[in-house]
Structures are given as structure tokens and as C-alpha cells.
Design a protein around this motif. Structure first.
Motif, mmCIF file in Angstrom:
data_model
loop_
_atom_site.group_PDB
_atom_site.id
_atom_site.type_symbol
_atom_site.label_atom_id
_atom_site.label_comp_id
_atom_site.label_asym_id
_atom_site.label_seq_id
_atom_site.Cartn_x
_atom_site.Cartn_y
_atom_site.Cartn_z
ATOM 1 N N ILE A 35 0.891 -1.169 0.000
ATOM 2 C CA ILE A 35 0.000 0.000 0.000
ATOM 3 C C ILE A 35 0.923 1.211 0.000
ATOM 4 O O ILE A 35 1.609 1.479 0.991
ATOM 5 N N ALA A 69 -3.389 -0.137 -3.476
ATOM 6 C CA ALA A 69 -2.407 -1.173 -3.179
ATOM 7 C C ALA A 69 -1.911 -1.768 -4.490
ATOM 8 O O ALA A 69 -2.653 -1.854 -5.467
ATOM 9 N N PRO A 75 -7.167 -1.460 -1.554
ATOM 10 C CA PRO A 75 -6.338 -2.054 -0.498
ATOM 11 C C PRO A 75 -7.019 -3.147 0.317
ATOM 12 O O PRO A 75 -6.390 -4.159 0.622
#
Length: 165
Positions: free
Chosen positions: A94, A106, A123
Motif C-alpha cells: 500500500i 495497493a 487495499p
């Protein structure tokens, strides 16, 4: 294999907590405890990710009759059928934020027999994949520093507002 080091220091997540905040407003969050002892929090993650991560951690199967399952439940239950995906997944990093939307991104790295592929993902979804296949998760130190500074400023502003007559 850890991600290649760039100018940005990457901190490995040592543990993950997925929860709904206990005090109002109740917000689904993922808290990553990092190797340097600090935390990085993802706010307003999809509720089904919180549930799925907790099921993974507890090795819990879906058993409630009539309960609708999510994609994450199906992936967890069919883990053995998608092991090939896990063999190629190397790690999650991330390391991006869009300052207009305040959304993180991410990067998920796959090693396809020497050919590396990086996919940009939400993410929370990337964290789920990493946990499903027990792969490392890294967070940019720069993003952690920025989040701490933002939270510090917000807290100071709240205190100043409370002092106003």
C-alpha cells in the motif's frame, strides 16, 4: 521475496485487525500493526471485507442457513481450488493515495514464472488476498507518517473547537 526497495521505506504489517469501531459512528476499519510498532488504519472499508477477514482469522466456515455469501466467502471456501493464484502472489504494497479522493491504492505483485505482473487494487481487497494466501503486506512509511500528521491536526482542531465559547 520482499518488494524491491525504492526511495520509499516500506513497513511490513505484523498483524491485522478488521473491526467495526465500537463508538458511534460505527465505521468498518482495517488496522495494520506495523513492524515499527505504529498502526496504519483504512477507514470505511466494505463491511463484507471485515467479515471475511475475521472469518479467515478464526478459520470459520459459513454455516448460517439462508445467509447470503459474498465473493470473499466463496474465495475462502474454495481456497484449495484457487491455490495456483496463491502460488504466484508474492506480496501487497500500500503505497499510493489520491489526494483528491483520499483513497489509497495497493499494488499486488505476482511472479508468473519469472515474469512479474503488478496489479493496482483496492487495499482492503488486496489485504484479503494476502491473508488468504498468507503473503506479506507492506505499507509506505510516508503514508503512515502522513496519516499520523493528519490525525494529530484533526485532534488539535477538535480541541480548539471545544474551547470556543
Amino acid at each position: 521475496m520482499p518488494p524491491p526497495r525504492s526511495g520509499d521505506v516500506l513497513l511490513e504489517a505484523r498483524s491485522i485487525t478488521a473491526m467495526i469501531t465500537p463508538s458511534p459512528p460505527h465505521i468498518p476499519v482495517i488496522i495494520l500493526e506495523l513492524e515499527d510498532g505504529r498502526e496504519f488504519t483504512l477507514y470505511n472499508v466494505p463491511f463484507e471485507i471485515v467479515q471475511a477477514l475475521n472469518r479467515l482469522e478464526e478459520n470459520e466456515e459459513i454455516s448460517a442457513f439462508g445467509q447470503r455469501e459474498t465473493l470473499f466467502d466463496v474465495l475462502a471456501d474454495l481456497h484449495s481450488f484457487i491455490e495456483e493464484l496463491g502460488k504466484h502472489l508474492e506480496h501487497v504494497v500500500i503505497d499510493e493515495i489520491d489526494y483528491t479522493t483520499f483513497l489509497y491504492t495497493a499494488k499486488v505483485s505476482f511472479n508468473l514464472n519469472g515474469l512479474y505482473m503488478i496489479r493496482r487494487m483496492v487495499p482492503s481487497h488486496a489485504i484479503f488476498l494476502a491473508r488468504l494466501f498468507k503473503k506479506p503486506i507492506y505499507v509506505s512509511k510516508r503514508l503512515v507518517d502522513e496519516q499520523e500528521e493528519y490525525e494529530r491536526r484533526s485532534h488539535e482542531e477538535e480541541e480548539e473547537e471545544d474551547l470556543q465559547p
